[in-house]
Design a protein around this motif. Sequence first.
Motif, mmCIF file in Angstrom:
data_model
loop_
_atom_site.group_PDB
_atom_site.id
_atom_site.type_symbol
_atom_site.label_atom_id
_atom_site.label_comp_id
_atom_site.label_asym_id
_atom_site.label_seq_id
_atom_site.Cartn_x
_atom_site.Cartn_y
_atom_site.Cartn_z
ATOM 1 N N PHE A 25 26.563 15.984 -25.646
ATOM 2 C CA PHE A 25 25.881 15.210 -24.609
ATOM 3 C C PHE A 25 25.459 13.828 -25.102
ATOM 4 O O PHE A 25 25.061 12.975 -24.310
ATOM 5 C CB PHE A 25 24.652 15.968 -24.116
ATOM 6 N N ILE A 26 25.511 13.605 -26.406
ATOM 7 C CA ILE A 26 25.151 12.301 -26.968
ATOM 8 C C ILE A 26 26.168 11.263 -26.512
ATOM 9 O O ILE A 26 27.371 11.522 -26.488
ATOM 10 C CB ILE A 26 25.123 12.363 -28.511
ATOM 11 N N LEU A 27 25.689 10.074 -26.156
ATOM 12 C CA LEU A 27 26.590 8.990 -25.768
ATOM 13 C C LEU A 27 27.305 8.484 -27.019
ATOM 14 O O LEU A 27 26.657 8.000 -27.943
ATOM 15 C CB LEU A 27 25.793 7.856 -25.115
ATOM 16 N N PRO A 28 28.636 8.609 -27.079
ATOM 17 C CA PRO A 28 29.354 8.173 -28.284
ATOM 18 C C PRO A 28 29.220 6.662 -28.515
ATOM 19 O O PRO A 28 29.494 5.858 -27.621
ATOM 20 C CB PRO A 28 30.810 8.546 -27.988
ATOM 21 N N GLU A 29 28.748 6.309 -29.708
ATOM 22 C CA GLU A 29 28.661 4.906 -30.126
ATOM 23 C C GLU A 29 28.080 4.002 -29.032
ATOM 24 O O GLU A 29 28.775 3.162 -28.456
ATOM 25 C CB GLU A 29 30.049 4.389 -30.540
ATOM 26 N N PRO A 30 26.786 4.120 -28.724
ATOM 27 C CA PRO A 30 26.178 3.271 -27.693
ATOM 28 C C PRO A 30 26.263 1.791 -28.049
ATOM 29 O O PRO A 30 26.379 1.422 -29.230
ATOM 30 C CB PRO A 30 24.712 3.739 -27.686
ATOM 31 N N LEU A 31 26.186 0.936 -27.048
ATOM 32 C CA LEU A 31 26.196 -0.517 -27.257
ATOM 33 C C LEU A 31 24.913 -0.965 -27.965
ATOM 34 O O LEU A 31 23.842 -0.401 -27.760
ATOM 35 C CB LEU A 31 26.299 -1.244 -25.920
ATOM 36 N N ASN A 32 25.042 -2.015 -28.781
ATOM 37 C CA ASN A 32 23.879 -2.601 -29.443
ATOM 38 C C ASN A 32 23.212 -3.684 -28.603
ATOM 39 O O ASN A 32 22.052 -4.020 -28.824
ATOM 40 C CB ASN A 32 24.277 -3.225 -30.789
ATOM 41 N N GLU A 173 20.719 17.779 -31.320
ATOM 42 C CA GLU A 173 21.770 17.758 -30.292
ATOM 43 C C GLU A 173 23.157 17.880 -30.929
ATOM 44 O O GLU A 173 24.011 18.646 -30.457
ATOM 45 C CB GLU A 173 21.691 16.454 -29.486
ATOM 46 N N LEU A 174 23.373 17.131 -31.998
ATOM 47 C CA LEU A 174 24.685 17.135 -32.642
ATOM 48 C C LEU A 174 25.005 18.499 -33.242
ATOM 49 O O LEU A 174 26.151 18.965 -33.183
ATOM 50 C CB LEU A 174 24.731 16.064 -33.728
ATOM 51 N N ASP A 210 21.516 28.367 -34.695
ATOM 52 C CA ASP A 210 20.823 28.393 -35.984
ATOM 53 C C ASP A 210 20.861 27.015 -36.645
ATOM 54 O O ASP A 210 19.866 26.565 -37.237
ATOM 55 C CB ASP A 210 21.459 29.430 -36.902
ATOM 56 N N SER A 211 21.993 26.317 -36.545
ATOM 57 C CA SER A 211 22.101 24.962 -37.101
ATOM 58 C C SER A 211 21.144 24.006 -36.399
ATOM 59 O O SER A 211 20.581 23.100 -37.026
ATOM 60 C CB SER A 211 23.541 24.450 -36.973
ATOM 61 N N MET A 212 20.949 24.191 -35.098
ATOM 62 C CA MET A 212 19.977 23.374 -34.363
ATOM 63 C C MET A 212 18.568 23.585 -34.906
ATOM 64 O O MET A 212 17.796 22.642 -35.058
ATOM 65 C CB MET A 212 20.041 23.702 -32.866
ATOM 66 N N LYS A 213 18.243 24.843 -35.205
ATOM 67 C CA LYS A 213 16.920 25.121 -35.763
ATOM 68 C C LYS A 213 16.760 24.450 -37.125
ATOM 69 O O LYS A 213 15.699 23.886 -37.425
ATOM 70 C CB LYS A 213 16.702 26.627 -35.892
ATOM 71 N N GLN A 214 17.795 24.510 -37.966
ATOM 72 C CA GLN A 214 17.717 23.886 -39.289
ATOM 73 C C GLN A 214 17.511 22.377 -39.155
ATOM 74 O O GLN A 214 16.747 21.774 -39.915
ATOM 75 C CB GLN A 214 18.979 24.195 -40.097
ATOM 76 N N ALA A 215 18.200 21.758 -38.200
ATOM 77 C CA ALA A 215 18.003 20.324 -37.962
ATOM 78 C C ALA A 215 16.598 20.048 -37.443
ATOM 79 O O ALA A 215 15.942 19.065 -37.832
ATOM 80 C CB ALA A 215 19.053 19.807 -36.971
ATOM 81 N N PHE A 216 16.112 20.922 -36.569
ATOM 82 C CA PHE A 216 14.780 20.779 -35.978
ATOM 83 C C PHE A 216 13.704 20.791 -37.065
ATOM 84 O O PHE A 216 12.670 20.119 -36.963
ATOM 85 C CB PHE A 216 14.566 21.925 -34.990
ATOM 86 N N LYS A 217 13.941 21.542 -38.153
ATOM 87 C CA LYS A 217 12.967 21.623 -39.238
ATOM 88 C C LYS A 217 12.687 20.266 -39.874
ATOM 89 O O LYS A 217 11.619 20.048 -40.456
ATOM 90 C CB LYS A 217 13.455 22.597 -40.311
ATOM 91 N N LEU A 218 13.647 19.328 -39.750
ATOM 92 C CA LEU A 218 13.450 17.989 -40.302
ATOM 93 C C LEU A 218 12.291 17.261 -39.630
ATOM 94 O O LEU A 218 11.754 16.298 -40.177
ATOM 95 C CB LEU A 218 14.731 17.171 -40.165
ATOM 96 N N MET A 219 11.918 17.713 -38.429
ATOM 97 C CA MET A 219 10.796 17.099 -37.720
ATOM 98 C C MET A 219 9.539 17.128 -38.599
ATOM 99 O O MET A 219 8.757 16.178 -38.625
ATOM 100 C CB MET A 219 10.551 17.829 -36.406
ATOM 101 N N SER A 269 16.742 18.191 -22.266
ATOM 102 C CA SER A 269 17.952 18.333 -23.066
ATOM 103 C C SER A 269 18.855 19.377 -22.418
ATOM 104 O O SER A 269 18.426 20.506 -22.166
ATOM 105 C CB SER A 269 17.601 18.760 -24.497
ATOM 106 N N SER A 270 20.085 19.031 -22.171
ATOM 107 C CA SER A 270 20.997 19.922 -21.437
ATOM 108 C C SER A 270 21.441 21.121 -22.257
ATOM 109 O O SER A 270 21.806 22.158 -21.694
ATOM 110 C CB SER A 270 22.232 19.139 -20.975
ATOM 111 N N ILE A 271 21.411 21.008 -23.575
ATOM 112 C CA ILE A 271 22.111 22.000 -24.391
ATOM 113 C C ILE A 271 21.485 23.391 -24.313
ATOM 114 O O ILE A 271 22.182 24.400 -24.207
ATOM 115 C CB ILE A 271 22.253 21.503 -25.844
ATOM 116 N N LEU A 272 20.144 23.470 -24.318
ATOM 117 C CA LEU A 272 19.515 24.788 -24.217
ATOM 118 C C LEU A 272 19.659 25.365 -22.816
ATOM 119 O O LEU A 272 19.757 26.583 -22.649
ATOM 120 C CB LEU A 272 18.049 24.715 -24.619
ATOM 121 N N HIS A 273 19.695 24.510 -21.797
ATOM 122 C CA HIS A 273 19.986 24.979 -20.435
ATOM 123 C C HIS A 273 21.365 25.637 -20.404
ATOM 124 O O HIS A 273 21.563 26.658 -19.735
ATOM 125 C CB HIS A 273 19.957 23.807 -19.451
ATOM 126 N N CYS A 274 22.319 25.038 -21.128
ATOM 127 C CA CYS A 274 23.678 25.600 -21.169
ATOM 128 C C CYS A 274 23.681 26.989 -21.787
ATOM 129 O O CYS A 274 24.315 27.916 -21.265
ATOM 130 C CB CYS A 274 24.596 24.679 -21.965
#
Length: 438
Positions: A25-32, A173-174, A210-219, A269-274
Amino acid sequence: MDTKGKYTETPMSLEQFHISEDYGFILPEPLNDLPLYYKPWMDIARNMPDLISSHSLRLRIHNMPLLETHLLGTHCELRLAHLALSMMTMGYVWQEGERETVKVLPRSLSVPLCEVSQRLGLPPILIHADTVLANWRRRDPDGPFSMENLELLLTLPGGESVRGFFLVTVLVELAGVPGLKSIIDVINGIHYNDVAMVTKALDVVSQAIDSMKQAFKLMHEYVDPSIFYGIIRIYLSGWKDNPSMPDGLVYEGVQEQPMEFSGGSAAQSSILHCFDELLGVQHEGSSGAFLRRMRDYMPPSHKHFIENISSHPSLRSFVLQQADEGLTRAFDLCVARLVDFRNFHINTVTRFITIPASRAKQLRANKQGMTEDLDAIRRAPTALEERGTGGSGIITFLKTVRDETKEISISQCTNGNQVLPDRSMTEIQKAASELTTE
């Protein structure tokens, strides 16, 4: 079907819903940047923290020219414009905190924001699709997708903590993208009655959660709870279900009557809805109504993808009908991982909202000198204590969503097994219970 009884229709794909195979769902390479004509917007949007701290943002916006939006020709330009205009909106409304809010958003900001929002099918307020999905870039374009190599396009007050809050969420998200792609395999596997295909895809989904949770831990590593609670949170707060703005906000030049919109929320965030739709999690009552309303704060194609998942035959019914041990185990592992993720979310919210809220009450009562971080907590908005930026009663909401997720476990229904809570969560709750509020 063809004459041999095989399905010949085109399988479901992410591309149909403008979802990236690599970024989800992330916008690939957004404009600067936007075209030069929109320099007045970008000059303000790029200096939000300084303009807010100097109490000069509102004046700059009042002096900002009313620009036409028809020169925004691409989707990426519209997304960057929505990010910039909605960030300015939050800064304008909350520049002086909850005690000096405004009733009217000036025409120079409200008109283009609403025009851009209408073209995108998004609400005219800062949302998850802005701050996370379209607000990142790599310092080294060929480098890794990591905290060290990522930076925000636009930011708000909060320094490194606000950078951490948004970019960690990008990584969450990634991390979910492989699971997102496997949802397609699950749906197509059910379509072809292929138990092995569905089982393999569910294994990928559970690994992704599980990978999402591991990334979330960085918070916990990149965001200071006192800075989040005392500084960042108000700039993500909306004007629906917010006692600080009970009458909403008038968008001058758009509508005479005030409008109400929820602030940014993880529920957008759409991903958990999915994953919920795939597994068949049923959210009822006020929590279900809130989650359904948050879908209106997503890009329309993402919302349509979620709805499309629910329109296919039930995965849970397929698992029950097949009575295959490996398939059932794979399904229940997805449920357990999703419960585990939601337990960790409760853990994090307790650390970042519940504990600071209790501490803020103590500090306001004591009225003693304190460090800058603690002073930020003391001065934090009181109207949103223990509420999410989307306006929900956050802990009650999250526990309800977690418990509704537990209920779909097949082994729990058949064997009475329980999904264990996150061990670290009990430690956080213990710390919260030890705080006095007198």
